[in-house]
Design a protein around this motif. Structure first.
Motif, PDB file in Angstrom:
ATOM      1  N   ILE A 159      54.964 -48.373  47.764  1.00 49.66           N
ATOM      2  CA  ILE A 159      55.250 -47.012  48.203  1.00 49.66           C
ATOM      3  C   ILE A 159      56.102 -46.318  47.158  1.00 49.66           C
ATOM      4  O   ILE A 159      57.129 -46.849  46.728  1.00 49.66           O
ATOM      5  CB  ILE A 159      55.984 -47.017  49.567  1.00 49.66           C
ATOM      6  N   PHE A 160      55.661 -45.145  46.743  1.00 47.17           N
ATOM      7  CA  PHE A 160      56.390 -44.356  45.759  1.00 47.17           C
ATOM      8  C   PHE A 160      56.784 -43.033  46.401  1.00 47.17           C
ATOM      9  O   PHE A 160      55.929 -42.293  46.889  1.00 47.17           O
ATOM     10  CB  PHE A 160      55.514 -44.108  44.526  1.00 47.17           C
ATOM     11  N   GLN A 168      63.616 -38.034  40.693  1.00 44.24           N
ATOM     12  CA  GLN A 168      63.825 -39.465  40.908  1.00 44.24           C
ATOM     13  C   GLN A 168      62.686 -40.029  41.752  1.00 44.24           C
ATOM     14  O   GLN A 168      62.161 -39.359  42.640  1.00 44.24           O
ATOM     15  CB  GLN A 168      65.152 -39.716  41.624  1.00 44.24           C
ATOM     16  N   ILE A 169      62.345 -41.282  41.484  1.00 36.34           N
ATOM     17  CA  ILE A 169      61.280 -41.948  42.241  1.00 36.34           C
ATOM     18  C   ILE A 169      61.834 -43.229  42.856  1.00 36.34           C
ATOM     19  O   ILE A 169      62.421 -44.064  42.172  1.00 36.34           O
ATOM     20  CB  ILE A 169      60.071 -42.277  41.348  1.00 36.34           C
ATOM     21  N   LEU A 170      61.667 -43.340  44.177  1.00 36.16           N
ATOM     22  CA  LEU A 170      62.048 -44.543  44.899  1.00 36.16           C
ATOM     23  C   LEU A 170      60.796 -45.391  45.091  1.00 36.16           C
ATOM     24  O   LEU A 170      59.782 -44.917  45.595  1.00 36.16           O
ATOM     25  CB  LEU A 170      62.643 -44.170  46.260  1.00 36.16           C
ATOM     26  N   ARG A 186      71.786 -41.510  49.108  1.00 36.26           N
ATOM     27  CA  ARG A 186      71.962 -40.290  48.321  1.00 36.26           C
ATOM     28  C   ARG A 186      70.624 -39.703  47.882  1.00 36.26           C
ATOM     29  O   ARG A 186      70.529 -38.529  47.538  1.00 36.26           O
ATOM     30  CB  ARG A 186      72.821 -40.596  47.080  1.00 36.26           C
ATOM     31  N   PHE A 187      69.607 -40.526  47.898  1.00 32.08           N
ATOM     32  CA  PHE A 187      68.275 -40.076  47.477  1.00 32.08           C
ATOM     33  C   PHE A 187      67.718 -39.010  48.423  1.00 32.08           C
ATOM     34  O   PHE A 187      66.967 -38.139  48.020  1.00 32.08           O
ATOM     35  CB  PHE A 187      67.331 -41.282  47.429  1.00 32.08           C
ATOM     36  N   PHE A 194      59.854 -33.753  49.087  1.00 34.49           N
ATOM     37  CA  PHE A 194      59.449 -35.033  48.522  1.00 34.49           C
ATOM     38  C   PHE A 194      57.933 -35.128  48.445  1.00 34.49           C
ATOM     39  O   PHE A 194      57.210 -34.386  49.108  1.00 34.49           O
ATOM     40  CB  PHE A 194      59.983 -36.190  49.385  1.00 34.49           C
ATOM     41  N   GLN A 195      57.490 -36.055  47.615  1.00 35.92           N
ATOM     42  CA  GLN A 195      56.090 -36.451  47.576  1.00 35.92           C
ATOM     43  C   GLN A 195      56.037 -37.954  47.758  1.00 35.92           C
ATOM     44  O   GLN A 195      56.934 -38.666  47.311  1.00 35.92           O
ATOM     45  CB  GLN A 195      55.443 -36.071  46.239  1.00 35.92           C
TER      46      GLN A 195
END
Length: 258
Positions: A159-160, A168-170, A186-187, A194-195
């Motif tokens: 999952i991105f 930023q990408i989680l 904090r993200f 978001f995407q």
């Protein structure tokens, strides 16, 4: 050739006419039977009833049906209901325009579900797995649960989630069909957009991936946005839907989610 085309066209027009003259089960509480051909079968949400079908209702069951015009009919008393009997049980007086549009949309979704699956899965969406949040959703929850479809030949999913403001990408990984993240990181912050995407490759080329958008909103924002659906909410309450069922309806249909 012309004769074959004419026969096909007549068949298609006949199917359309039949569908438009039908009723679709929207909600059922308890148990009810309907006569299909020569046998009686339990009915469920999504079943389509035509003039030849008869509904048998036992107390204390309730059945709500809708038609292609966006009208709702509700059966609440035990008895035998032929097609025309059902049509005499229109439930919502002075039904709001938004409610009619909603039921028209649900009627199309329920009566064309097989065709839509073929179109979405085979032509437009490809191998897109994401289910929730749906594209362009607004989400008001401290716990965000992402859900997706699984594939038979895949055991791990990646999952991105991209914060559009910060870039930023989680990146997360799991072998299931959903995962939860919390806004106390904090993200994530209210108001951020978001995407997100789900892939079966650990190191994909994200430029080629399909992303769904969503925005985090506060509970106050949710309350404000939901006022746009107040007429629909009142009519769904009149049909007997619970608060949770109504919240899920607004979420699944319009992308405004708690």
């Amino acid at each position: 050739m012309e004769k074959s085309f004419t026969l096909i066209l007549i068949g298609l027009l006949s199917l359309v006419s039949t569908a438009q003259d039908s009723l679709c089960v929207f909600k059922i509480d308890g148990n009810a039977l309907a006569k299909f051909d020569t046998s009686n079968k339990p009915i469920k949400k999504g079943d389509v009833l035509a003039e030849k079908n008869t509904v048998y209702l036992t107390s204390p069951s309730k059945v709500t049906l809708i038609n292609s015009k966006g009208e709702a009919f509700k059966l609440t008393n035990a008895g035998t209901y032929h097609y025309n009997d059902i049509l005499r049980n229109e439930y919502i007086e002075n039904q709001k325009s938004l409610t009619s549009k909603y039921f028209k949309m649900i009627w199309k979704e329920l009566t064309n579900k097989d065709a839509e699956k073929a179109i979405i899965g085979g032509v437009f969406r490809g191998d897109v797995l994401m289910e929730f949040p749906k594209d362009s959703a607004y989400v008001a929850s401290n716990k965000l649960t992402l859900k997706w479809k699984t594939e038979n030949d895949s055991t791990e999913y990646f999952i991105f989630i991209k914060n559009i403001k910060t870039d930023q990408i989680l990146k997360l990984a799991t072998n299931g069909s959903e995962i939860s993240v919390y806004k106390d990181q904090r993200f994530f912050e209210d108001g951020d957009e978001f995407q997100w995407t789900v892939l079966t490759s650990e190191f994909p080329n994200l430029k080629n991936a399909v992303f769904f958008d969503f925005k985090l909103i506060s509970k106050n924002d949710y309350k404000t946005y939901s006022e746009a659906y107040s007429d629909l909410i009142q009519d769904l309450e009149a049909l007997g839907l619970t608060d949770l069922e109504i919240e899920n309806t607004i979420c699944q249909t319009y992308g405004l989610c708690k």
